[in-house]
Design a protein around this motif. Structure first.
Motif, PDB file in Angstrom:
ATOM      1  N   LEU A 148       4.506   7.392   8.888  1.00 35.10           N
ATOM      2  CA  LEU A 148       3.181   7.079   8.360  1.00 35.10           C
ATOM      3  C   LEU A 148       2.445   6.016   9.155  1.00 35.10           C
ATOM      4  O   LEU A 148       1.240   6.142   9.394  1.00 35.10           O
ATOM      5  N   VAL A 149       3.138   4.961   9.548  1.00 34.42           N
ATOM      6  CA  VAL A 149       2.461   3.867  10.265  1.00 34.42           C
ATOM      7  C   VAL A 149       1.840   4.330  11.581  1.00 34.42           C
ATOM      8  O   VAL A 149       0.701   3.948  11.897  1.00 34.42           O
ATOM      9  N   ALA A 151       9.492  14.995   5.820  1.00 37.65           N
ATOM     10  CA  ALA A 151      10.376  13.931   6.281  1.00 37.65           C
ATOM     11  C   ALA A 151      11.547  13.744   5.327  1.00 37.65           C
ATOM     12  O   ALA A 151      12.682  13.494   5.763  1.00 37.65           O
ATOM     13  N   ARG A 152      11.286  13.861   4.031  1.00 35.03           N
ATOM     14  CA  ARG A 152      12.380  13.735   3.062  1.00 35.03           C
ATOM     15  C   ARG A 152      13.375  14.870   3.203  1.00 35.03           C
ATOM     16  O   ARG A 152      14.590  14.667   3.083  1.00 35.03           O
ATOM     17  N   ILE A 153      12.889  16.081   3.430  1.00 31.28           N
ATOM     18  CA  ILE A 153      13.794  17.226   3.616  1.00 31.28           C
ATOM     19  C   ILE A 153      14.677  17.013   4.840  1.00 31.28           C
ATOM     20  O   ILE A 153      15.852  17.406   4.849  1.00 31.28           O
ATOM     21  N   THR A 167      14.868   8.264   5.150  1.00 34.86           N
ATOM     22  CA  THR A 167      14.797   7.312   4.047  1.00 34.86           C
ATOM     23  C   THR A 167      13.353   6.856   3.858  1.00 34.86           C
ATOM     24  O   THR A 167      12.524   7.010   4.763  1.00 34.86           O
ATOM     25  N   PRO A 168      13.010   6.281   2.687  1.00 33.79           N
ATOM     26  CA  PRO A 168      11.640   5.786   2.498  1.00 33.79           C
ATOM     27  C   PRO A 168      11.218   4.782   3.570  1.00 33.79           C
ATOM     28  O   PRO A 168      10.057   4.778   3.996  1.00 33.79           O
ATOM     29  N   GLY A 198       0.809  -1.202   0.000  1.00 34.13           N
ATOM     30  CA  GLY A 198       0.000   0.000   0.000  1.00 34.13           C
ATOM     31  C   GLY A 198       0.849   1.261   0.000  1.00 34.13           C
ATOM     32  O   GLY A 198       0.495   2.256  -0.655  1.00 34.13           O
ATOM     33  N   TYR A 199       1.971   1.224   0.700  1.00 31.32           N
ATOM     34  CA  TYR A 199       2.881   2.366   0.717  1.00 31.32           C
ATOM     35  C   TYR A 199       3.492   2.592  -0.661  1.00 31.32           C
ATOM     36  O   TYR A 199       3.582   3.740  -1.128  1.00 31.32           O
TER      37      TYR A 199
END
Length: 271
Positions: A182-183, A167-169, A173-174, A87-88
């Motif tokens: 996210l979780v 979060a990316r900035i 990491t993914p 889903g991610y």
């Protein structure tokens, strides 16, 4: 908008009627479960809680319930992790063939079990997986993952993209974005998905019946059917067995109902 007293009373009356319609069969089963199992037992009184002990022992529900718990734990754990990951990927990433691959996942929802159970049995038998835990669990993992991927994709696509970008900035990491950002926010949706997985796996009848022809991995619903046909035709013991089989789902939903309802409501406003 102001609701009059008559409208409020009518709403409660309608809810009461539908509530009675839903609860009446459940109440009937409970009354039967505590009723006398025989004419001689009826002479000693109308309340017989020992029916549950008798049904548990004679129906060998300890063995069947343990098998159901083992299968449910494997299916729920594997399907939940795979569904979150898939889903991610489908909900936050764009890659070649993602739409086509997602529709392949959806086939697991659209194709009924009855249409694939026979060829699936021969495939698993050729691999030596029938009458094993994985022979019973793997088809249910695939079915649950199909729905779980759709469910989590809809949730992740409905999130505010600024959360992921922030979060990316920050250099995440993914993998870290998924599990640490996210979780935790997706807890209601994940809880709802886990409850649905557990309910479907616990109540599954056809797959354990076909994939375990010798009965080595007979689950609780199969045990209840065997109890009805082999041990007794009495409605009291059969009702007691049905209550025992349904009790884990009722208990799980009772403790997680708030998260379940919240997750369903959030899912209703998603994609």
């Amino acid at each position: 908008m102001r609701v009059s007293a008559f409208e409020k009373s009518a709403n409660y009356a309608i809810l009461l009627v539908f509530g009675l319609i839903v609860l009446w069969p459940l109440g009937t089963i409970l009354v039967k479960a505590f009723g006398p199992a025989s004419v001689s037992a009826g002479k000693t009184g109308a309340f017989h809680p020992e029916n549950f002990v008798t049904a548990w022992v004679e129906g060998r529900f300890s063995q069947y319930m343990l098998t159901s718990v083992l299968v449910a734990v494997v299916v729920v754990c594997v399907a939940t992790v795979v569904s979150i990951l898939a889903g991610y990927a489908f909900g936050t990433m764009r890659f070649r063939g993602s739409s086509l691959l997602f529709y392949v996942f959806l086939l697991g929802i659209m194709v009924p079990t009855e249409a694939i159970i026979v060829p699936l049995f021969f495939d698993l038998r050729s691999l030596g997986l029938t009458d094993t835990l994985w022979g019973v669990a793997l088809p249910q993992i695939a079915q649950s993952t199909a729905f779980g991927t759709y469910w989590m994709r809809a949730y992740f696509r409905g999130l505010n993209g600024s959360i992921i970008e922030a979060a990316r900035i920050d250099g995440a990491t993914p993998r870290r974005i998924l599990w640490q950002v996210l979780v935790p926010t997706a807890r209601p949706a994940i809880t709802t998905m886990i409850i649905l997985f557990f309910m479907w796996t616990w109540n599954e009848f056809l797959i354990p019946l076909v994939m375990s022809p010798t009965g080595a991995f007979r689950t609780a619903p199969l045990g209840l059917a065997l109890f009805q046909g082999q041990y007794t035709q009495g409605t009291a013991l059969l009702a007691a067995g049905a209550v025992l089989v349904a009790l884990p789902i009722v208990v799980l939903y009772f403790f997680l109902q708030r998260h379940f309802i919240r997750g369903m409501l959030e899912g209703a406003v998603k994609e």
